[in-house]
Motif scaffolding. Structure first.
Motif: not given
Length: 172
Positions: A131-155
């Protein structure tokens, strides 16, 4: 004579994996700000935990959302009614709105194979970049992919299961 065609019933099954999606009415925003997004994620976590669902992925976009969930019991409809209904009540109260926020009922596709699950998870992760909202999926704060990459997922997010599917499929 007008003929009324009934809606096709939902395919609710025990241990069903579903790609769930919902779009804003008239394609309008369903999340006005980060408070709305945090409220939705809090309600998602509560729904997942109270019903024993397993959430593998999510992405909150400005005017729609995607979820990848497993329902141990055939209760997707009940859970989504609780989740979406609670969110809309809070959204409308907070923003002084009335009426429908989402366009019709949510959509849900039953995921029938590990490969389809992998493709669905990848699609959900890539949604903000497509959608052109960010360059990389891990940059999107409101998707679980960022949690996966950063290891900070909710329980309530089951990252290990999701990663296991990708490992079993050769990581593609």
């Amino acid at each position: 004579v007008d003929t009324v065609v009934p809606r096709k019933p939902r395919e609710n099954i025990d241990n069903g994996d579903y790609h769930v999606y919902a779009r804003g009415n008239d394609r309008r925003a369903v999340f006005e700000d980060d408070i709305d997004r945090r409220n939705y994620l809090r309600l998602l976590g509560s729904t997942v935990q109270s019903l024993g669902w397993r959430c593998f992925a999510y992405c909150l976009m400005p005017n729609h959302l995607h979820l990848l969930v497993r329902t141990p019991n055939a209760d997707l409809s009940e859970g989504m009614q609780k989740l979406q209904g609670s969110y809309v009540l809070g959204f409308n109260a907070r923003h002084g709105s009335v009426g429908h926020l989402f366009q019709g009922r949510y959509g849900a596709k039953l995921v029938r194979s590990d490969r389809q699950l992998q493709l669905t998870a990848a699609y959900i992760a890539r949604n903000p970049t497509a959608a052109g909202l960010c360059e990389h999926a891990e940059d999107w704060a409101w998707g679980s992919y960022q949690s996966v990459v950063r290891g900070a997922e909710p329980p309530w997010l089951h990252v290990a299961d999701l990663l296991g599917w990708f490992a079993a499929g050769g990581g593609d």
